[in-house]
Motif scaffolding. Structure first.
Motif, PDB file in Angstrom:
ATOM      1  N   THR A  25      -3.880   6.510   4.230  1.00  0.00           N
ATOM      2  CA  THR A  25      -2.696   5.776   4.677  1.00  0.00           C
ATOM      3  C   THR A  25      -2.448   5.995   6.158  1.00  0.00           C
ATOM      4  O   THR A  25      -2.126   5.052   6.895  1.00  0.00           O
ATOM      5  CB  THR A  25      -1.460   6.226   3.873  1.00  0.00           C
ATOM      6  OG1 THR A  25      -1.724   6.077   2.482  1.00  0.00           O
ATOM      7  CG2 THR A  25      -0.244   5.399   4.252  1.00  0.00           C
TER       8      THR A  25
ATOM      9  N   HIS B  73     -11.182   2.852   0.908  1.00  0.00           N
ATOM     10  CA  HIS B  73     -10.845   4.262   0.703  1.00  0.00           C
ATOM     11  C   HIS B  73     -10.124   4.857   1.909  1.00  0.00           C
ATOM     12  O   HIS B  73     -10.048   6.077   2.043  1.00  0.00           O
ATOM     13  CB  HIS B  73     -12.116   5.080   0.416  1.00  0.00           C
ATOM     14  CG  HIS B  73     -12.875   4.590  -0.778  1.00  0.00           C
ATOM     15  ND1 HIS B  73     -13.916   3.703  -0.676  1.00  0.00           N
ATOM     16  CD2 HIS B  73     -12.729   4.859  -2.105  1.00  0.00           C
ATOM     17  CE1 HIS B  73     -14.393   3.436  -1.886  1.00  0.00           C
ATOM     18  NE2 HIS B  73     -13.693   4.118  -2.768  1.00  0.00           N
TER      19      HIS B  73
ATOM     20  N   THR C 131       0.828  -1.201   0.000  1.00  0.00           N
ATOM     21  CA  THR C 131       0.000   0.000   0.000  1.00  0.00           C
ATOM     22  C   THR C 131       0.865   1.255   0.000  1.00  0.00           C
ATOM     23  O   THR C 131       0.604   2.212  -0.745  1.00  0.00           O
ATOM     24  CB  THR C 131      -0.935   0.014   1.222  1.00  0.00           C
ATOM     25  OG1 THR C 131      -1.813  -1.117   1.163  1.00  0.00           O
ATOM     26  CG2 THR C 131      -1.772   1.287   1.253  1.00  0.00           C
TER      27      THR C 131
ATOM     28  N   SER D  31       2.476   1.531  -3.527  1.00  0.00           N
ATOM     29  CA  SER D  31       1.534   1.834  -4.603  1.00  0.00           C
ATOM     30  C   SER D  31       1.005   3.261  -4.510  1.00  0.00           C
ATOM     31  O   SER D  31       0.665   3.874  -5.524  1.00  0.00           O
ATOM     32  CB  SER D  31       0.356   0.847  -4.579  1.00  0.00           C
ATOM     33  OG  SER D  31      -0.407   0.988  -3.395  1.00  0.00           O
ATOM     34  N   ARG D  32       0.964   3.804  -3.297  1.00  0.00           N
ATOM     35  CA  ARG D  32       0.475   5.172  -3.113  1.00  0.00           C
ATOM     36  C   ARG D  32       1.603   6.202  -3.153  1.00  0.00           C
ATOM     37  O   ARG D  32       1.347   7.400  -3.024  1.00  0.00           O
ATOM     38  CB  ARG D  32      -0.278   5.287  -1.780  1.00  0.00           C
ATOM     39  CG  ARG D  32      -1.559   4.461  -1.720  1.00  0.00           C
ATOM     40  CD  ARG D  32      -2.293   4.661  -0.407  1.00  0.00           C
ATOM     41  NE  ARG D  32      -3.525   3.876  -0.357  1.00  0.00           N
ATOM     42  CZ  ARG D  32      -4.380   3.893   0.668  1.00  0.00           C
ATOM     43  NH1 ARG D  32      -4.143   4.677   1.718  1.00  0.00           N
ATOM     44  NH2 ARG D  32      -5.470   3.151   0.637  1.00  0.00           N
TER      45      ARG D  32
END
Length: 248
Positions: free
Chosen positions: A55, A52, A24, A27-28
């Protein structure tokens, strides 16, 4: 486990590999350097929509970030977040590096070498080692995603190696004339780092900023040697291209 084995280790972290969290973050485009001191609202941290979720909220709710300070502002309350302890900071960054390089053995060798070189202030050796950090990240990592386009990616890889060893680190260290990217204290010595990407700033900007902003001044009363280190990266080569060191 601590009292049974009489040895400090990352027992909590070892109960589960945070693969989902690592993927995560990557990817962000979230850098681990940014997780050391971030601000979140009460509304943000109470979000439970997994699809949604921010982070910050995800890391807070899973225990990888904790509240270190409450900051009331008007009618709202904000929370300053950071790693809860040394175990989580060190282990999370080590997992990130293992995920990036795909080679835990190589990552461990690099981390051990980092400690040895910093112990004797071998800056030429450190520059070579830092270049090896980025060279060890497989080419397919950059072809399968656009992570190298994020400015924070380069500084985060750099930071993660220091954090994985367990050094005393302060990020975004505020002074009277700005914020230093990263400060490290080790072996009665202070190391001040500024990071730049040359496609976004002229070459030499990192060291120029260290000197112009007087970042070393707040550390002079410690009576310890202070090294200013300007580190510059290139998106084109996806590696370090400059490593300038000056004794303050």
């Amino acid at each position: 486990m601590l009292f049974r084995n009489r040895n400090f280790k990352a027992y909590w972290f070892e109960t589960g590999t945070p693969t989902f969290l690592i993927e995560t973050l990557l990817s962000r485009g979230v850098g681990t350097l940014d997780l050391d001191n971030i601000l979140g609202s009460d509304e943000l941290l109470s979000t439970f929509d997994v699809d949604h979720i921010a982070t910050e909220a995800l890391l807070f709710q899973t225990g990888y970030l904790t509240i270190i300070q409450t900051e009331p502002r008007g009618s709202r309350t904000y929370y300053r977040l950071s790693y809860p302890n040394q175990e989580v900071r060190q282990s999370l960054n080590e997992s990130l590096l293992n995920h990036l390089t795909g080679s835990p053995a190589q990552q461990a060798e690099h981390s051990a070498r980092l400690y040895d070189l910093l112990l004797v202030n071998d800056f030429a050796g450190l520059k070579s080692l830092f270049k090896a950090f980025f060279a060890s990240i497989p080419y397919q990592w950059h072809t399968n995603n656009d992570i190298a386009n994020y400015e924070g990616y380069y500084a985060s890889v750099f930071y993660s190696y220091f954090a994985s060893v367990g050094f005393d680190i302060v990020v975004e260290d505020s002074g009277s004339d700005g914020r230093l990217d990263m400060a490290v204290r080790f072996n009665d010595t202070v190391y001040l780092f500024e990071f730049k990407v040359v496609e976004l700033a002229p070459e030499g900007t990192a060291m120029a900023q260290l000197q112009a902003k007087g970042y070393a001044d707040k550390y002079r009363d410690l009576g310890e040697p202070i090294f200013m280190i300007g580190v510059e990266f290139s998106r084109e080569t996806r590696n370090l291209i400059a490593f300038e060191t000056v004794l303050a």
